[in-house]
Design an enzyme around this catalytic site. Structure first.
Site, PDB file in Angstrom:
ATOM      1  N   GLU A  25      -2.572 -50.627  18.825  1.00  0.00           N
ATOM      2  CA  GLU A  25      -1.416 -49.838  18.385  1.00  0.00           C
ATOM      3  C   GLU A  25      -0.962 -48.911  19.513  1.00  0.00           C
ATOM      4  OE1 GLU A  25      -2.220 -47.772  14.728  1.00  0.00           O
ATOM      5  OE2 GLU A  25      -0.174 -46.989  14.593  1.00  0.00           O
ATOM      6  N   ASN A 172       3.497 -52.079   7.189  1.00  0.00           N
ATOM      7  CA  ASN A 172       2.077 -51.730   7.288  1.00  0.00           C
ATOM      8  C   ASN A 172       1.798 -50.579   6.340  1.00  0.00           C
ATOM      9  OD1 ASN A 172      -0.645 -51.258   8.725  1.00  0.00           O
ATOM     10  ND2 ASN A 172       0.360 -49.272   8.915  1.00  0.00           N
ATOM     11  N   GLU A 173       0.729 -50.689   5.589  1.00  0.00           N
ATOM     12  CA  GLU A 173       0.335 -49.625   4.650  1.00  0.00           C
ATOM     13  C   GLU A 173       1.582 -49.061   3.971  1.00  0.00           C
ATOM     14  OE1 GLU A 173      -2.533 -46.856   6.378  1.00  0.00           O
ATOM     15  OE2 GLU A 173      -4.000 -48.471   6.568  1.00  0.00           O
ATOM     16  N   TYR A 242     -11.875 -48.882   6.300  1.00  0.00           N
ATOM     17  CA  TYR A 242     -12.578 -48.176   7.377  1.00  0.00           C
ATOM     18  C   TYR A 242     -13.904 -47.646   6.845  1.00  0.00           C
ATOM     19  CZ  TYR A 242      -8.434 -48.363  10.323  1.00  0.00           C
ATOM     20  OH  TYR A 242      -7.391 -48.806  11.107  1.00  0.00           O
ATOM     21  N   GLU A 299      -7.170 -54.323   9.459  1.00  0.00           N
ATOM     22  CA  GLU A 299      -7.706 -53.066   9.996  1.00  0.00           C
ATOM     23  C   GLU A 299      -9.083 -52.857   9.388  1.00  0.00           C
ATOM     24  OE1 GLU A 299      -5.227 -49.561  10.067  1.00  0.00           O
ATOM     25  OE2 GLU A 299      -3.424 -50.774  10.400  1.00  0.00           O
ATOM     26  N   GLN A 348      -9.747 -50.127  16.931  1.00  0.00           N
ATOM     27  CA  GLN A 348      -8.721 -50.825  17.679  1.00  0.00           C
ATOM     28  C   GLN A 348      -9.313 -51.223  19.023  1.00  0.00           C
ATOM     29  OE1 GLN A 348      -5.002 -48.739  17.852  1.00  0.00           O
ATOM     30  NE2 GLN A 348      -4.890 -48.441  15.645  1.00  0.00           N
TER      31      GLN A 348
HETATM   32  O1  AHR Z   1      -5.834 -47.487  12.911  1.00  0.00           O
HETATM   33  C1  AHR Z   1      -5.297 -46.214  12.731  1.00  0.00           C
HETATM   34  C2  AHR Z   1      -4.380 -46.135  11.527  1.00  0.00           C
HETATM   35  O2  AHR Z   1      -5.107 -46.358  10.364  1.00  0.00           O
HETATM   36  C3  AHR Z   1      -3.277 -47.158  11.464  1.00  0.00           C
HETATM   37  O3  AHR Z   1      -2.178 -46.791  12.214  1.00  0.00           O
HETATM   38  C4  AHR Z   1      -2.938 -47.173  10.015  1.00  0.00           C
HETATM   39  O4  AHR Z   1      -2.424 -48.407   9.591  1.00  0.00           O
HETATM   40  C5  AHR Z   1      -4.251 -46.824   9.340  1.00  0.00           C
HETATM   41  O5  AHR Z   1      -4.097 -45.850   8.391  1.00  0.00           O
END
Ligand code: AHR
Length: 490
Positions: A25, A172-173, A242, A299, A348
């Site tokens: 990103e 995205n999201e 995450y 992600e 990332q």
């Molecule tokens: O990876 C960091 C962020 O996490 C991304 O930009 C977003 O899609 C997610 O919330």
């Protein structure tokens, strides 16, 4: 003793190599400084791309790269990133640190990066602050072999042939930074956007809809609404997950300093991926029993407190052996669910969150996570092999994980078993049963949970594994604490 039974007669299918994908990103030093330094940089580069980073990513056979975000995607306007660099529009990256984005890395640079990496591009388009026309014309710019004003701009910018980009994310999201939409609203928007993204001759699009970001009721509802209303018009739905420690996002734990409880907390959080895939997969199965629609975990990874002295908006974190265990557990889960998970993108690639590579000026290091991707690369495109694990639940207090995490695959007559001993400080003995056992070789990554690589010293690296021996018609593995091994059996 723990047991693994491999049954090559049973398989969930082929492990899509895109499961080993990455995500880059416009965030912190991921693109600028980490990947792209510009042609005039004293850092060795090819057309502006860091040669050391490209080599490191090629070595793990990166199959696909997602770009330009993330949250950034829904503020990104692709026309700002084409044409002479001096004329490109400047903007402030309000999502990530309020730094100036000069758009010197745009569409052509991303396609050049993918060319150098030998990977497929995955472009996430702007729905939150964009328009249908903007996305449709981006597809046209990249994929059309025709003669239109949009295509002539591509020619003028030096690219005669269409690139034929297949993977397209629509927002995205969209439930959060991508527009705070309700699932019903997003489903309608998704349908409208994807309608006008055309398949040009030779370039059939793979349309990816924004999926959930968790496993609770509202997330399950997101999946249900999307599948019910738009399932027939998508090729894949995304999932984000995450792994972190601590009571909440503001008080996250750190990458390098953690106690035993936090060690197991992080691993438990990572192992939750299995549950997420099963929960959302069950809903997808109701609407799509043939599993035509793929699940893309675009992600995933660890999210720790930023390193002291760094811009909080840059999400720069170190990467310890504990993070390597997270990668091993997660990739084993994806392999086992290869009948639904068709792509995944670690967040990332460079200098942000759970990176495989960190840079500091002209210096670069490979993180423990890079070594896991290296150990696992034989799984890419291989036939998954049923791998039944009998192990104990271990941990600290309420935080529990399976001691042994494993997955297996077969390609060209070679069986690959990847196995992690998740115990922080106890060795594990594992009996592996398999119908035929030929020559076995292994490599192992092992170090104390807190160990990490820095720019002067890289002690965490994979080495030959001498703890494999033939026993009881199979193999016996002596796995040190906190270790990840890859064993090939031919
Ligand atoms: O990876 C960091 C962020 O996490 C991304 O930009 C977003 O899609 C997610 O919330």
């Amino acid at each position: 003793m723990d047991r693994i039974t491999l049954n090559p007669g049973r398989s969930a299918g082929v492990i899509n190599r895109n499961i080993y994908g990455h995500f880059s990103e416009h965030l912190g030093r991921c693109i600028y400084g980490g990947i792209y330094v510009g042609e005039g940089s004293p850092i060795p580069n090819v057309n502006g791309m860091r040669a050391d980073v490209v080599d490191a990513l090629r070595a793990i056979q990166i199959p696909v790269l997602r770009w330009p975000g993330g949250c950034f995607a829904d503020e990104y306007h692709w026309q700002d990133g084409i044409g002479p660099k001096a004329d490109r529009r400047r903007m402030v990256n309000t999502n990530w640190g309020h730094v100036v984005e000069d758009n010197s890395f745009g569409t052509h640079e991303f396609m050049e990066l993918c060319r150098q990496l030998g990977c497929a591009p995955y472009i996430n388009a702007n729905v939150g602050s964009g328009t249908v026309r903007e996305m449709a014309e981006w597809v046209e710019y990249l994929n059309s072999p025709g003669d239109s004003t949009v295509v002539r701009r591509r020619w003028a910018n030096g690219q005669k042939e269409p690139w034929g980009v297949r993977y397209w994310g629509v927002g995205n999201e969209s439930w959060g930074c991508g527009g705070n939409m309700r699932p019903e609203y997003y489903a309608d928007e998704y349908l409208r956007y994807q309608t006008f993204c055309r398949d040009y001759p030779g370039s059939k699009l793979y349309r990816i809809a924004c999926g959930p970001g968790g496993g609770g009721d509202s997330w399950l509802r997101w999946t249900e609404v999307l599948m019910e209303r738009a399932g027939r018009n998508m090729d894949a739905l995304t999932l984000h997950h995450y792994s972190l420690t601590g009571p909440d996002w503001e008080h996250k734990g750190r990458a390098l300093t953690f106690d035993k409880g936090e060690y197991y907390e992080l691993l438990e959080h990572a192992a939750w991926m299995d549950n997420l895939i099963q929960r959302h997969g069950a809903i997808m199965d109701r609407f799509d029993p043939q599993r035509r629609v793929g699940l893309i975990v675009d992600e995933w990874g660890t999210w720790h407190q930023v390193e002291d002295g760094t811009n909080p908006g840059f999400l720069y974190q170190q990467n310890a052996m504990r993070d390597a265990l997270v990668a091993a557990i997660t990739l084993n889960i994806f392999n086992r669910h290869c009948d639904r998970v068709v792509m995944a993108n670690l967040a990332q690639t460079v200098n942000v969150l759970q990176s495989v590579v960190l840079t500091d000026g002209d210096r670069m290091l490979l993180t423990p996570t890079w070594h896991v991707f290296d150990l696992y690369k034989a799984h890419q495109g291989a036939k998954q092999v049923d791998c039944f694990v009998e192990t104990d639940r271990i941990g600290e207090g309420e935080r529990r994980v399976d001691r042994i995490s494993a997955s297996a695959s077969e390609k060209d007559g070679v069986l690959t078993l990847t196995v992690a001993n998740c115990a922080m400080d106890e060795a594990a003995e594992v009996q592996v049963s398999l119908p035929r056992c030929g020559q076995a070789n292994g490599r192992i990554l092992t170090a104390p949970a807190h160990a990490f690589n820095d720019f002067d010293n890289s002690p965490v690296r994979a080495v030959a594994f001498d703890g494999v021996r033939a026993a009881d018609g199979g193999l016996r593995l002596e796995l040190p604490p906190c270790s990840v091994a890859a064993i090939t059996i031919s």
